[in-house]
Design a protein around this motif. Structure first.
Motif, PDB file in Angstrom:
ATOM      1  N   ASP A   2       0.827  -1.205   0.000  1.00  0.00           N
ATOM      2  CA  ASP A   2       0.000   0.000   0.000  1.00  0.00           C
ATOM      3  C   ASP A   2       0.864   1.259   0.000  1.00  0.00           C
ATOM      4  O   ASP A   2       0.538   2.247  -0.665  1.00  0.00           O
ATOM      5  CB  ASP A   2      -0.926   0.008   1.217  1.00  0.00           C
ATOM      6  CG  ASP A   2      -2.038  -1.025   1.101  1.00  0.00           C
ATOM      7  OD1 ASP A   2      -2.290  -1.491  -0.025  1.00  0.00           O
ATOM      8  OD2 ASP A   2      -2.638  -1.366   2.129  1.00  0.00           O
ATOM      9  N   GLN A   3       1.967   1.212   0.750  1.00  0.00           N
ATOM     10  CA  GLN A   3       2.868   2.366   0.792  1.00  0.00           C
ATOM     11  C   GLN A   3       3.523   2.601  -0.560  1.00  0.00           C
ATOM     12  O   GLN A   3       3.642   3.748  -1.012  1.00  0.00           O
ATOM     13  CB  GLN A   3       3.942   2.154   1.869  1.00  0.00           C
ATOM     14  CG  GLN A   3       3.413   2.281   3.286  1.00  0.00           C
ATOM     15  CD  GLN A   3       4.503   2.074   4.329  1.00  0.00           C
ATOM     16  OE1 GLN A   3       5.621   1.664   4.014  1.00  0.00           O
ATOM     17  NE2 GLN A   3       4.194   2.357   5.575  1.00  0.00           N
TER      18      GLN A   3
ATOM     19  N   SER B  34       0.868   3.971  -2.921  1.00  0.00           N
ATOM     20  CA  SER B  34       0.599   5.372  -2.604  1.00  0.00           C
ATOM     21  C   SER B  34       1.747   6.265  -3.068  1.00  0.00           C
ATOM     22  O   SER B  34       1.522   7.342  -3.636  1.00  0.00           O
ATOM     23  CB  SER B  34       0.401   5.532  -1.087  1.00  0.00           C
ATOM     24  OG  SER B  34       0.256   6.890  -0.738  1.00  0.00           O
TER      25      SER B  34
ATOM     26  N   THR C  49       1.619   6.568  -6.885  1.00  0.00           N
ATOM     27  CA  THR C  49       0.452   7.347  -7.302  1.00  0.00           C
ATOM     28  C   THR C  49       0.671   8.835  -7.069  1.00  0.00           C
ATOM     29  O   THR C  49       0.395   9.667  -7.952  1.00  0.00           O
ATOM     30  CB  THR C  49      -0.803   6.886  -6.545  1.00  0.00           C
ATOM     31  OG1 THR C  49      -1.019   5.491  -6.791  1.00  0.00           O
ATOM     32  CG2 THR C  49      -2.027   7.676  -6.986  1.00  0.00           C
TER      33      THR C  49
ATOM     34  N   SER D 230       5.165  12.390  -0.375  1.00  0.00           N
ATOM     35  CA  SER D 230       4.808  10.994  -0.069  1.00  0.00           C
ATOM     36  C   SER D 230       5.342  10.613   1.308  1.00  0.00           C
ATOM     37  O   SER D 230       4.648   9.973   2.106  1.00  0.00           O
ATOM     38  CB  SER D 230       5.379  10.052  -1.123  1.00  0.00           C
ATOM     39  OG  SER D 230       4.746  10.220  -2.354  1.00  0.00           O
TER      40      SER D 230
ATOM     41  N   ASN E 297       3.266  12.251   3.853  1.00  0.00           N
ATOM     42  CA  ASN E 297       1.990  11.545   3.976  1.00  0.00           C
ATOM     43  C   ASN E 297       2.131  10.281   4.827  1.00  0.00           C
ATOM     44  O   ASN E 297       1.270   9.975   5.659  1.00  0.00           O
ATOM     45  CB  ASN E 297       1.471  11.193   2.584  1.00  0.00           C
ATOM     46  CG  ASN E 297       0.133  10.493   2.621  1.00  0.00           C
ATOM     47  OD1 ASN E 297      -0.859  11.071   3.049  1.00  0.00           O
ATOM     48  ND2 ASN E 297       0.104   9.239   2.187  1.00  0.00           N
TER      49      ASN E 297
ATOM     50  N   ASN F 228       0.266   9.440   8.362  1.00  0.00           N
ATOM     51  CA  ASN F 228      -0.497   8.215   8.600  1.00  0.00           C
ATOM     52  C   ASN F 228      -0.051   7.497   9.867  1.00  0.00           C
ATOM     53  O   ASN F 228      -0.856   6.864  10.555  1.00  0.00           O
ATOM     54  CB  ASN F 228      -0.371   7.275   7.399  1.00  0.00           C
ATOM     55  CG  ASN F 228      -1.148   7.764   6.192  1.00  0.00           C
ATOM     56  OD1 ASN F 228      -2.096   8.535   6.337  1.00  0.00           O
ATOM     57  ND2 ASN F 228      -0.750   7.345   5.005  1.00  0.00           N
TER      58      ASN F 228
ATOM     59  N   GLN G 259      -7.565  11.763  -0.049  1.00  0.00           N
ATOM     60  CA  GLN G 259      -7.260  10.693   0.897  1.00  0.00           C
ATOM     61  C   GLN G 259      -8.225  10.715   2.081  1.00  0.00           C
ATOM     62  O   GLN G 259      -8.648   9.671   2.570  1.00  0.00           O
ATOM     63  CB  GLN G 259      -5.819  10.819   1.385  1.00  0.00           C
ATOM     64  CG  GLN G 259      -4.793  10.530   0.303  1.00  0.00           C
ATOM     65  CD  GLN G 259      -3.382  10.808   0.760  1.00  0.00           C
ATOM     66  OE1 GLN G 259      -3.135  11.689   1.575  1.00  0.00           O
ATOM     67  NE2 GLN G 259      -2.419  10.062   0.241  1.00  0.00           N
TER      68      GLN G 259
END
Length: 366
Positions: free
Chosen positions: A10-11, A14, A17, A69, A72, A76, A156
């Motif tokens: 997922d990291q 992300s 993206t 990123s 982010n 998280n 997000q």
């Protein structure tokens, strides 16, 4: 072949993206700055400079994407601390961080592009970059990049609010007309909730539920679950049927949640005087999904499957079990040989004409 954890995948997803978005928007910025009325004669064009302009844009997109990123990912990891802060303070903090990071990016891009082009950096180059940072053009870039990063974070937040993929479905109108889907529903409810609510008082009890559902998020992310809804001290998790059954994810998520609660037992004991325990009911099958609401829109599920899951969860206290499931789910889960399943009874559930075979799930190994 190297097998990555879901969190790592997922990291990476992300990261890629966000980088892609930044590269696209940096090139869009350059396109918007072009003056179509100015034509440069072919003999005066510098092909190398044009390549360098393209390289600068690519460097800018990758650098901004990478830095934001990482920011982010940091955000998280600090979800629990951020949850206790006001949105105003979070926005102010993010604005300051954005300004600092943008200045750093501009300096790095300027130095790298100059070094690649002429092979050295001198004092005049540094002063030129400093002068640019104080210019009106830099202020425009700052506003533009702030809007981009804010937009990405807003997307997000919406994704977290509605659940992964739900926002896209709403935008595309996928469930504007009811559609038949096959889903798994896991109802989880706090044991002895009435007793705890009376003991703690409504404020402390509300904090307890917040802490529990914060820990639940870790397990939800690990096993690809979506949070369908919170109902007081109860939460409903959902999966597409095949996804939830695969590797017994719909069962493992409950026991992983228990592990997270136990890991933070010191916190729960010191704050509330006990470690919370949950009970669960599991069912799956075919039902209807439809977009509902006008002022507040969401995707809702209608059918016997969801009602049966709720009824099954409600039987946990009667049979003194923490996890009950229907025969349909047990039949599909048993192939993974991960848990022990004990037959309880064939019961008439409230509102159902046909009896439902109920099983107890007991953890053996993961």
């Amino acid at each position: 072949m190297l097998k990555l954890k879901k969190s790592t995948k997922d990291q990476i997803k992300s990261f890629l993206t966000i980088n892609a978005f930044w590269i696209i928007f940096i090139y869009l910025w350059n396109f918007l700055q072009m003056d179509p009325e100015i034509e440069i004669p072919e003999e005066l064009k510098d092909p190398f400079k044009e390549r360098m302009d393209g390289l600068n844009l690519l460097l800018g997109g990758v650098l901004m994407g990478t830095i934001f990123s990482l920011l982010n990912m940091r955000i998280n990891k600090k979800q629990e601390q951020l949850r206790k802060q006001s949105y105003g303070r979070i926005i102010l903090f993010y604005s300051i961080v954005h300004l600092i990071l943008t200045v750093i990016c501009v300096f790095i891009i300027g130095i790298l592009s100059q070094y690649i082009m002429i092979g050295e950096i001198n004092k005049e180059d540094i002063l030129e970059i400093r002068s640019f940072v104080r210019s009106a053009n830099f202020f425009k870039i700052l506003i533009y990049t702030y809007l981009i990063s804010s937009g990405i974070i807003l997307m997000q937040i919406f994704n977290q609010k509605f659940g992964p993929g739900v926002l896209i479905d709403l935008l595309l109108g996928k469930y504007r007309q009811p559609k038949e889907v096959k889903m798994i529903f896991l109802f989880m409810d706090l044991k002895s909730s009435t007793t705890y609510a009376e003991k703690l008082g409504h404020k402390k009890y509300s904090q307890l539920i917040q802490d529990c559902f914060t820990d639940l998020t870790l397990a939800v992310n690990e096993f690809n679950a979506n949070i369908y809804q919170y109902i007081g001290d109860e939460v409903v998790l959902i999966w597409p049927y095949e996804e939830g059954v695969r590797n017994a994810k719909c069962v493992k998520v409950f026991y992983r949640f228990k592990e997270y609660l136990e890991k933070r037992s010191d916190h729960y004991l010191s704050s509330y005087g006990f470690v919370p325990q949950f009970k669960a009911g599991l069912n799956g099958g075919t039902l209807m999904a439809a977009e509902v609401g006008v002022i507040k829109r969401s995707i809702a599920y209608h059918g016997d499957v969801i009602n049966t899951a709720s009824r099954i969860q409600g039987l946990c206290n009667s049979f003194e079990k923490e996890f009950l499931a229907s025969k349909l789910i047990i039949s599909d889960l048993s192939v993974y040989n991960t848990f022990n399943y004990s037959y309880i009874d064939n019961l008439n559930l409230k509102g159902k004409k046909e009896k439902v075979s109920i099983y107890s799930i007991n953890k053996t190994h993961s």
